[in-house]
Design an enzyme around this catalytic site. Structure first.
Site, mmCIF file in Angstrom:
data_model
loop_
_atom_site.group_PDB
_atom_site.id
_atom_site.type_symbol
_atom_site.label_atom_id
_atom_site.label_comp_id
_atom_site.label_asym_id
_atom_site.label_seq_id
_atom_site.Cartn_x
_atom_site.Cartn_y
_atom_site.Cartn_z
ATOM 1 N N HIS A 12 -7.769 0.771 -4.272
ATOM 2 C CA HIS A 12 -8.640 1.584 -3.450
ATOM 3 C C HIS A 12 -9.073 2.810 -4.100
ATOM 4 O O HIS A 12 -8.164 3.420 -4.674
ATOM 5 C CB HIS A 12 -7.657 2.100 -2.002
ATOM 6 C CG HIS A 12 -7.323 1.226 -1.306
ATOM 7 N ND1 HIS A 12 -6.554 1.493 -0.134
ATOM 8 C CD2 HIS A 12 -7.614 -0.295 -1.200
ATOM 9 C CE1 HIS A 12 -6.512 0.094 0.624
ATOM 10 N NE2 HIS A 12 -7.076 -0.850 0.119
ATOM 11 N N CYS B 96 -3.533 2.671 -4.336
ATOM 12 C CA CYS B 96 -4.668 3.544 -3.607
ATOM 13 C C CYS B 96 -4.521 4.705 -4.214
ATOM 14 O O CYS B 96 -3.554 5.521 -4.099
ATOM 15 C CB CYS B 96 -4.181 3.481 -2.177
ATOM 16 S SG CYS B 96 -5.287 4.684 -1.102
ATOM 17 N N HIS C 167 0.750 -1.297 -0.110
ATOM 18 C CA HIS C 167 -0.091 0.007 0.256
ATOM 19 C C HIS C 167 0.960 1.136 -0.007
ATOM 20 O O HIS C 167 2.017 1.264 0.473
ATOM 21 C CB HIS C 167 -0.909 -0.228 1.204
ATOM 22 C CG HIS C 167 -1.938 1.085 1.410
ATOM 23 N ND1 HIS C 167 -1.511 2.339 1.650
ATOM 24 C CD2 HIS C 167 -3.222 0.997 0.983
ATOM 25 C CE1 HIS C 167 -2.759 3.088 1.712
ATOM 26 N NE2 HIS C 167 -3.581 2.217 1.441
ATOM 27 N N ASP D 40 -12.956 3.537 -1.090
ATOM 28 C CA ASP D 40 -12.243 3.579 -0.026
ATOM 29 C C ASP D 40 -12.702 4.721 0.781
ATOM 30 O O ASP D 40 -13.003 5.977 -0.041
ATOM 31 C CB ASP D 40 -10.693 4.001 -0.446
ATOM 32 C CG ASP D 40 -9.835 4.002 0.439
ATOM 33 O OD1 ASP D 40 -10.101 3.388 1.758
ATOM 34 O OD2 ASP D 40 -8.655 4.448 0.636
ATOM 35 N N HIS D 41 -12.965 4.776 1.785
ATOM 36 C CA HIS D 41 -13.297 5.862 2.845
ATOM 37 C C HIS D 41 -14.812 6.480 2.253
ATOM 38 O O HIS D 41 -15.164 6.172 0.974
ATOM 39 C CB HIS D 41 -12.429 7.033 3.110
ATOM 40 C CG HIS D 41 -11.019 6.304 3.628
ATOM 41 N ND1 HIS D 41 -10.173 7.419 3.565
ATOM 42 C CD2 HIS D 41 -10.653 5.352 3.906
ATOM 43 C CE1 HIS D 41 -9.040 6.702 4.207
ATOM 44 N NE2 HIS D 41 -9.458 5.334 4.440
ATOM 45 N N TYR E 274 -14.783 5.061 7.534
ATOM 46 C CA TYR E 274 -15.581 3.856 7.130
ATOM 47 C C TYR E 274 -17.163 3.705 7.495
ATOM 48 O O TYR E 274 -17.333 2.982 8.388
ATOM 49 C CB TYR E 274 -14.491 2.653 7.862
ATOM 50 C CG TYR E 274 -13.518 2.449 7.049
ATOM 51 C CD1 TYR E 274 -13.401 1.742 6.048
ATOM 52 C CD2 TYR E 274 -12.400 3.091 7.530
ATOM 53 C CE1 TYR E 274 -12.256 1.514 5.358
ATOM 54 C CE2 TYR E 274 -11.099 2.917 6.993
ATOM 55 C CZ TYR E 274 -10.971 2.122 5.819
ATOM 56 O OH TYR E 274 -9.739 2.155 5.008
HETATM 57 C C1 DNO Z 1 -6.579 3.510 5.441
HETATM 58 C C2 DNO Z 1 -6.025 2.498 4.938
HETATM 59 C C3 DNO Z 1 -4.852 1.976 5.689
HETATM 60 C C4 DNO Z 1 -4.152 0.563 4.925
HETATM 61 C C5 DNO Z 1 -3.058 0.263 5.316
HETATM 62 C C6 DNO Z 1 -2.708 -1.115 4.705
HETATM 63 O O1 DNO Z 1 -7.848 3.812 5.237
HETATM 64 O O2 DNO Z 1 -6.017 2.917 3.561
HETATM 65 O O3 DNO Z 1 -4.975 1.542 6.924
HETATM 66 O O4 DNO Z 1 -5.156 -0.385 5.023
HETATM 67 O O5 DNO Z 1 -1.810 1.183 5.495
HETATM 68 O O6 DNO Z 1 -1.333 -1.674 5.123
#
Ligand code: DNO
Length: 392
Positions: free
Chosen positions: A298, A271, A233, A351-352, A369
């Site tokens: 993500h 991401c 990531h 994501d989020h 989340y």
């Molecule tokens: C946050 C995430 C991070 C991710 C870690 C992966 O929302 O993208 O917590 O899961 O860094 O290791």
């Protein structure tokens, strides 16, 4: 693309039933009860898998098997932790879960300064505010030499900002930055973070990169052997915090790490929100260049500001070309199909998400989340995928 959803396990107030309602097919989760560095027992993995499959879902991606700080620093018990990591990879493979996300961020995992940034439509987003971060780093934490990492204009804004803050605000800022956000690794108090930072400052960027490469040399052969796809990531945010070395922030960083170990098991979590917080990261070009090694995505957008601050925008808003990115990823899936690869569908998760409706005042929502915000994001992204599929 395979629609997935991050689930923090049985204690997450967003249930597996909710995930089914949102329409995702896959679950992204981790065994958060296992301490970082310990072996993931096969029984625990199988039990988690059973819970997920019972609902007609699949455990698509592990996010994350965290990498112990001793490995990142190559100190203390790191050899033992490497052996443990290999055992965990063998166990997850035996249970039939074969995509593993991880990160190599020093001290702090993902970092924000404000978890309730008001948007004009009265919803709330996560925000990283450079002035607030500098105020904490220089004047609250008083990290030695911190002033040298910020320009004088920013420093005077940071000082003024701190002076205007009440004690509660300073406490909240400190908690956001160092106590750890959901899914993040590491939770510190002020003394603890000072000493953790000092350990990393010594090794610098080159030391950090070579420790990452040594980790890959150790684990990628095992991943190859058992058929696990590892996907690192990005740093979030993708620049140095607290003067610490960050080595997964740019396309050049990714190129170096993928070249170091050319196996398909050495892959990337693209991401969009993390890489996209830098204007010089062209996400569409990255998706095209690194496509064959992208094992997980993500999808999230950000609006950037000149001093490095940013906030999390609507999934289809913000500064990054989300439609172009999805289109490039779908082209990669087509390429995999033509090549006869087994892993055609790339798992993505919204994501989020923003805080909206009743969740604005709910106490148990994990920052970023929420249910509704992510569901809105997923629905919008799904629309893009369907529209593109119809025209490709
Ligand atoms: C946050 C995430 C991070 C991710 C870690 C992966 O929302 O993208 O917590 O899961 O860094 O290791």
């Amino acid at each position: 693309m395979l629609e997935t959803w991050r689930w923090f396990g049985p204690d997450d107030y967003v249930s597996l039933d909710n995930i089914v309602q949102a329409g995702a097919k896959g679950v992204v989760t981790s065994l958060h009860h296992i301490a970082t560095g310990d072996v993931w027992p096969l029984e625990d993995i199988l039990e988690r898998k059973r819970l997920i499959e019972e609902k007609g879902l699949e455990w698509s991606v592990i996010e994350s098997i965290p990498v112990h700080n001793d490995i990142k620093l190559q100190k203390g018990s790191y050899k033992e932790y490497i052996e443990n990591y290999k055992s965990s990879l063998r166990n997850v493979a035996q249970a039939g879960v074969n995509i593993v996300c991880y990160n190599f961020m020093p001290v702090v995992d993902w970092t924000r300064t404000n978890l309730n940034y008001d948007l004009p439509n009265k919803s709330q987003a996560l925000r990283f505010e450079m002035t607030d971060f500098a105020a904490y780093d220089v004047y609250v934490l008083q990290r030695p030499g911190a002033e040298q990492d910020y320009d004088p204009g920013l420093l005077s804004k940071a000082k003024a900002r701190l002076d205007s803050m009440g004690e509660d605000e300073v406490d909240a800022l400190e908690k956001n930055i160092i106590a750890g956000l959901p899914g993040g690794e590491g939770s510190y108090d002020r003394e603890g973070i000072r000493s953790a930072i000092a350990d990393y400052i010594e090794i610098g960027v080159e030391g950090m990169r070579s420790n990452l490469f040594a980790f890959l040399d150790d684990v990628i052969p095992v991943a190859d052997e058992v058929g696990v796809l590892m996907c690192i990531h990005a740093d979030d945010p993708p620049f140095s915090l607290f003067g610490l070395p960050r080595v997964v922030s740019t396309a050049e960083d990714v190129r170096a790490l993928l070249d170091h170990s050319p196996s398909v098991s050495n892959g990337l979590t693209l991401c969009a929100g993390s890489f996209g917080a830098r204007g010089d990261n062209d996400l569409v070009a990255m998706a095209r260049e690194f496509g064959s090694k992208i094992h997980f995505v993500h999808l999230r957008n950000v609006t950037r500001e000149e001093d490095g601050s940013f906030y999390e925008a609507e999934h289809l808003g913000g500064d990054n070309d989300m439609v172009g990115l999805i289109s490039a990823l779908m082209d990669e899936e087509k390429r995999r199909f033509d090549e006869g690869r087994g892993d055609i569908q790339i798992p993505m998760r919204p994501d989020h998400g923003h805080l909206l409706g009743d969740e604005l005042t709910a106490a148990n929502v994990n920052p970023g989340y929420s249910f509704m915000g992510r569901m809105k994001g997923l629905a919008e992204l799904r629309g893009v995928i369907h529209a593109l599929a119809a025209t490709k």
